[in-house]
Design an enzyme around this catalytic site. Structure first.
Site, PDB file in Angstrom:
ATOM      1  N   ASP A   1     -86.533  10.146   5.135  1.00 21.11           N
ATOM      2  CA  ASP A   1     -85.414  10.900   5.111  1.00 21.11           C
ATOM      3  C   ASP A   1     -83.941  10.462   4.455  1.00 21.11           C
ATOM      4  O   ASP A   1     -83.198  11.022   4.536  1.00 21.11           O
ATOM      5  CB  ASP A   1     -85.262  11.507   6.671  1.00 21.11           C
ATOM      6  CG  ASP A   1     -86.308  12.675   6.656  1.00 21.11           C
ATOM      7  OD1 ASP A   1     -86.533  13.440   5.596  1.00 21.11           O
ATOM      8  OD2 ASP A   1     -86.725  12.882   7.829  1.00 21.11           O
TER       9      ASP A   1
ATOM     10  N   HIS B   1     -88.418   3.596  12.056  1.00 18.61           N
ATOM     11  CA  HIS B   1     -89.512   4.609  12.381  1.00 18.61           C
ATOM     12  C   HIS B   1     -90.451   3.672  13.393  1.00 18.61           C
ATOM     13  O   HIS B   1     -90.482   2.590  13.460  1.00 18.61           O
ATOM     14  CB  HIS B   1     -90.290   4.399  11.116  1.00 18.61           C
ATOM     15  CG  HIS B   1     -91.283   5.767  10.851  1.00 18.61           C
ATOM     16  ND1 HIS B   1     -92.757   5.559  11.506  1.00 18.61           N
ATOM     17  CD2 HIS B   1     -91.165   6.745  10.616  1.00 18.61           C
ATOM     18  CE1 HIS B   1     -93.125   6.822  11.173  1.00 18.61           C
ATOM     19  NE2 HIS B   1     -92.322   7.585  10.717  1.00 18.61           N
TER      20      HIS B   1
HETATM   21  N1  ACO Z   1     -79.906   2.774  13.967  1.00 13.32           N
HETATM   22  C1  ACO Z   1     -79.468   1.910  14.621  1.00 13.32           C
HETATM   23  N2  ACO Z   1     -80.251   1.295  15.462  1.00 13.32           N
HETATM   24  C2  ACO Z   1     -81.707   1.587  15.577  1.00 13.32           C
HETATM   25  C3  ACO Z   1     -81.997   2.670  14.640  1.00 13.32           C
HETATM   26  C4  ACO Z   1     -81.060   3.318  13.645  1.00 13.32           C
HETATM   27  N3  ACO Z   1     -81.705   4.254  13.011  1.00 13.32           N
HETATM   28  N4  ACO Z   1     -83.358   2.833  15.171  1.00 13.32           N
HETATM   29  C5  ACO Z   1     -83.889   2.182  15.907  1.00 13.32           C
HETATM   30  N5  ACO Z   1     -82.711   1.185  16.258  1.00 13.32           N
HETATM   31  C6  ACO Z   1     -82.700   0.316  17.405  1.00 13.32           C
HETATM   32  C7  ACO Z   1     -82.600   0.740  18.854  1.00 13.32           C
HETATM   33  O1  ACO Z   1     -81.151   0.780  19.216  1.00 13.32           O
HETATM   34  C8  ACO Z   1     -83.526  -0.287  19.543  1.00 13.32           C
HETATM   35  O2  ACO Z   1     -82.569  -1.479  19.553  1.00 13.32           O
HETATM   36  P1  ACO Z   1     -82.718  -2.450  20.909  1.00 13.32           P
HETATM   37  O3  ACO Z   1     -83.890  -2.933  21.008  1.00 13.32           O
HETATM   38  O4  ACO Z   1     -81.522  -3.351  20.891  1.00 13.32           O
HETATM   39  O5  ACO Z   1     -82.379  -1.410  22.169  1.00 13.32           O
HETATM   40  C9  ACO Z   1     -84.548  -0.748  18.336  1.00 13.32           C
HETATM   41  O6  ACO Z   1     -84.098  -0.466  17.155  1.00 13.32           O
HETATM   42  C10 ACO Z   1     -85.810   0.005  18.547  1.00 13.32           C
HETATM   43  O7  ACO Z   1     -85.416   1.592  18.604  1.00 13.32           O
HETATM   44  P2  ACO Z   1     -86.150   2.833  19.370  1.00 13.32           P
HETATM   45  O8  ACO Z   1     -85.121   3.779  19.711  1.00 13.32           O
HETATM   46  O9  ACO Z   1     -86.638   1.951  20.705  1.00 13.32           O
HETATM   47  O10 ACO Z   1     -87.361   2.969  18.394  1.00 13.32           O
HETATM   48  P3  ACO Z   1     -88.213   4.207  18.411  1.00 13.32           P
HETATM   49  O11 ACO Z   1     -89.480   3.958  17.640  1.00 13.32           O
HETATM   50  O12 ACO Z   1     -88.337   5.126  19.749  1.00 13.32           O
HETATM   51  O13 ACO Z   1     -87.294   5.516  17.194  1.00 13.32           O
HETATM   52  C11 ACO Z   1     -86.772   6.483  15.383  1.00 13.32           C
HETATM   53  C12 ACO Z   1     -88.058   5.565  15.881  1.00 13.32           C
HETATM   54  C13 ACO Z   1     -86.458   7.647  16.226  1.00 13.32           C
HETATM   55  C14 ACO Z   1     -87.121   6.916  14.075  1.00 13.32           C
HETATM   56  C15 ACO Z   1     -85.248   5.696  15.398  1.00 13.32           C
HETATM   57  O14 ACO Z   1     -85.567   4.527  14.592  1.00 13.32           O
HETATM   58  C16 ACO Z   1     -84.157   6.321  15.084  1.00 13.32           C
HETATM   59  O15 ACO Z   1     -83.680   7.222  15.945  1.00 13.32           O
HETATM   60  N6  ACO Z   1     -83.729   6.639  13.703  1.00 13.32           N
HETATM   61  C17 ACO Z   1     -82.650   7.487  13.316  1.00 13.32           C
HETATM   62  C18 ACO Z   1     -83.100   8.702  13.093  1.00 13.32           C
HETATM   63  C19 ACO Z   1     -84.241   8.953  11.849  1.00 13.32           C
HETATM   64  O16 ACO Z   1     -84.111   8.615  10.648  1.00 13.32           O
HETATM   65  N7  ACO Z   1     -85.312   9.790  12.144  1.00 13.32           N
HETATM   66  C20 ACO Z   1     -86.236  10.124  11.002  1.00 13.32           C
HETATM   67  C21 ACO Z   1     -87.731   9.353  11.637  1.00 13.32           C
HETATM   68  S1  ACO Z   1     -88.799   9.851  10.068  1.00 13.32           S
HETATM   69  C22 ACO Z   1     -89.211  11.273  10.459  1.00 13.32           C
HETATM   70  O17 ACO Z   1     -89.203  11.565  11.644  1.00 13.32           O
HETATM   71  C23 ACO Z   1     -89.353  12.379   9.318  1.00 13.32           C
END
Ligand code: ACO
Length: 430
Positions: free
Chosen positions: A365, A307
Site C-alpha cells: 500500500d 508487514h
Molecule cells: N511504523 C513505525 N513502527 C512500526 C511500523 C510502522 N509502520 N510497523 C511496525 N512498527 C514497529 C512496532 O512499533 C514494533 O516496534 P517495537 O518492537 O519497538 O515495539 C515493531 O515494529 C513490530 O511491529 P508490530 O506492530 O508488532 O508488527 P505487526 O506484525 O503486529 O504489524 C502491521 C504489522 C500492522 C502491518 C504494522 O507494520 C503496521 O501497523 N504498519 C502500518 C500500517 C500498514 O501499512 N498496514 C498495511 C499492511 S499490508 C496490508 O494489510 C495490505
C-alpha cells in the site's frame, strides 16, 4: 521420517507427543489439536504470531525471500503475463484455465454485473459523505437477502453462482457508492467492456457527454488488482473464513471481510499513506515526521511500511513502485510531487536503524495510492478498489473451507483474567 515433539509439564511430569505437519513449502507446523485433551491446557498466541489457522493450497508467501505465489505461480509472472479475471479463476479453481474455460468464466462474470434495482435504492439511505467502505459492506451484506439460495453452501452450483455474482457485482456496487458520494447518476455496467475498462466507465462516465476509457489506466488497474487478489490468511481473509465457518450466507461472510479490510492496519493503509504524505508535505519535513514515528509516546506509524509476514521486502511494493514510473509517464503526469516525496521517504527510512532493525519495508500500500490518484480515483475509494481485487481471494478461501469435509466452526479459546465467581449486589448495597 516424520518428526514428533515431546511436551512435558515439569511440575507434574505428564507429557504428550505432538505431531509435526509438513506442507509443500514453508516451515513445518506443530499439530496441537490433541493438546487440551492430553494436557488440559490451551495455547496462547494473541494476534496469531505463531499459529497456522488452517491448511490451504491457495497462496504461499515466503516472508524472508519476499516471494508470493498464487497456486504456485510467482505473482510477478502473473502480473506480467496474465490478467485479473484469469488470476481470479486460477485462485478459485486451482489451475490455469484453458482458453475455452477462461472465455466461459469471463463471459459469466460479464453477464452478472448488473445489480437488482431494489438493491440500488439502498444507496439513497446514505448521506453523501458516507465512507464508501461502509456502503459497500452494507450492500454486500444485503445481497444475502436477495440471494438466499446461496446459503445452501453444500450445493456446488450455488457456490459457483455466488462466486461469479460477487466478483461481477463488486465493481458495480463500488461504482454506485462513488456516484452516490458525487450526486451523479449511476452508470450501468457495459458488457462490451473488459472488467477494468468497465470499472473506469462506471466510475467516470456521465450521461451528458462521451467518456473515452484510457487503456493505460484500465491496464494499470488490472495489474493492481492482480497484486491485491490474494494474500493467504490475512486479517480480512481470516474474517471471511471465521464468519463462513458458521455456515452463514457467503455474501454475509464477504461483507465481514470488507469490514475487516477497512482498518488502517490492513487495506485502509492505502488511504492513510496519502493522508500521511499530505501531512508531511515536503521532503524538508521528512526527518521531523520520522522522529515522531520513532517516538513511542507519539503513536504515529509510517503508513505503508511493515508487514507481519514480509521481513525483507514485499514483492508487490517493488512491482508497484516500478509501475508508478511507467504509469505516471504514460499518463503524461511525470513523477509528480507525491511520488517524489514517497520515494525520498522510502530512501530515508530504509537507511534508518529504527526501520532496518525492525525489518520494516514498504508494503503493497505504500505506492498503490499514488497510482490510484493518477487514475483519478479519489482517496476514499482506494480501499474499495482493494476490496474489489481481494474478493477473488476471499471467494477462493471461502470455497476451499466449505468444501473441506473436515470443516468445523472457528471457535478460539481465551485466557480469562477477569474477576472470579461472585454474587450479584443490589443497587442499595453498592
Ligand atoms: N511504523 C513505525 N513502527 C512500526 C511500523 C510502522 N509502520 N510497523 C511496525 N512498527 C514497529 C512496532 O512499533 C514494533 O516496534 P517495537 O518492537 O519497538 O515495539 C515493531 O515494529 C513490530 O511491529 P508490530 O506492530 O508488532 O508488527 P505487526 O506484525 O503486529 O504489524 C502491521 C504489522 C500492522 C502491518 C504494522 O507494520 C503496521 O501497523 N504498519 C502500518 C500500517 C500498514 O501499512 N498496514 C498495511 C499492511 S499490508 C496490508 O494489510 C495490505
Amino acid at each position: 521420517m516424520s518428526q514428533k515433539f515431546e511436551l512435558k509439564n515439569l511440575a507434574t511430569g505428564k507429557s504428550t507427543q505432538l505431531d509435526v505437519m509438513s506442507g509443500s513449502l514453508g516451515p513445518d507446523v506443530l499439530n496441537i489439536s490433541q493438546l487440551t485433551k492430553d494436557m488440559g491446557v490451551f495455547t496462547f498466541d494473541p494476534g496469531f504470531m505463531a499459529t497456522a489457522s488452517t491448511e490451504s493450497r491457495i497462496t504461499f508467501i515466503d516472508g524472508d525471500a519476499g516471494e508470493l505465489l498464487y497456486r504456485g505461480y510467482p505473482v510477478a509472472q502473473l502480473a506480467e503475463r496474465s490478467n485479473f479475471l484469469e488470476v481470479a479463476q486460477l485462485l478459485i479453481t486451482g489451475k490455469l484455465p484453458t482458453k475455452a474455460e477462461y472465455d466461459a468464466f469471463a463471459n459469466s462474470i460479464t453477464r452478472h454485473t448488473m445489480l437488482n434495482e431494489h438493491l440500488l435504492r439502498f444507496y439513497q439511505g446514505f448521506h453523501h459523505d458516507a465512507h464508501p467502505m461502509a456502503m459497500v459492506s452494507a450492500v454486500v451484506a444485503s445481497m444475502a437477502a436477495f440471494y438466499r439460495d446461496a446459503t445452501d453452501i453444500g450445493d456446488p452450483r450455488q457456490r459457483e453462482i455466488f462466486a461469479h455474482r460477487i466478483i461481477a457485482k463488486l465493481p458495480t456496487i463500488a461504482a454506485a457508492a462513488y456516484k452516490h458520494t458525487l450526486g451523479q447518476p449511476f452508470v450501468y455496467p457495459r458488457n462490451d467492456l473488459r472488467y477494468c475498462a468497465n470499472i473506469m466507465n462506471m466510475f467516470f462516465a456521465v450521461p451528458c457527454e462521451p467518456y473515452a476509457i484510457d487503456p493505460v489506466a484500465a491496464e494499470a488497474l488490472d495489474l493492481l488488482f492482480i497484486l491485491h487478489a490474494d494474500h493467504e490468511q490475512n486479517a480480512s481473509t481470516s474474517t471471511v473464513r471465521l464468519a463462513g465457518s458458521t455456515g452463514t450466507n457467503p455474501y454475509a461472510a464477504i461483507s465481514a471481510g470488507v469490514a475487516s479490510l477497512w482498518g488502517p492496519a490492513h487495506g485502509g493503509a492505502n488511504e492513510a499513506v496519502i493522508d500521511m504524505l499530505d501531512e508531511i508535505g515536503s521532503v524538508a519535513n521528512i526527518d521531523k515526521f520520522l522522529a515522531r514515528v520513532k517516538d513511542k509516546n507519539d503513536h504515529v506509524r509510517l503508513m505503508g511500511f511493515g508487514h507481519r509476514v514480509y521481513k525483507n521486502f514485499d514483492p508487490r511494493a517493488k512491482i508497484i513502485r516500478e509501475m508508478c514510473y511507467r504509469v505516471l509517464d504514460k499518463l503524461g503526469k511525470g513523477n509528480g510531487p507525491m511520488f517524489e516525496l514517497a520515494l525520498k521517504l522510502e530512501e530515508i527510512a530504509l537507511k534508518d536503524d529504527y526501520f532496518v532493525s525492525r525489518k520494516l519495508y514498504p508494503n503493497v500500500d505504500f505506492y498503490s495510492g499514488i497510482i490510484y490518484s493518477a487514475l483519478g480515483i479519489p482517496r476514499s475509494m482506494f480501499t474499495v478498489m482493494f476490496a474489489i481485487a481481494r474478493t477473488a481471494g476471499w471467494v477462493a478461501h471461502w470455497q476451499e473451507m466449505v468444501t473441506d469435509p473436515h470443516m468445523r466452526i472457528g471457535r478460539p479459546r481465551q485466557l480469562y483474567t477477569g474477576p472470579g465467581k461472585r454474587d450479584y449486589v443490589p443497587f442499595e448495597q453498592r
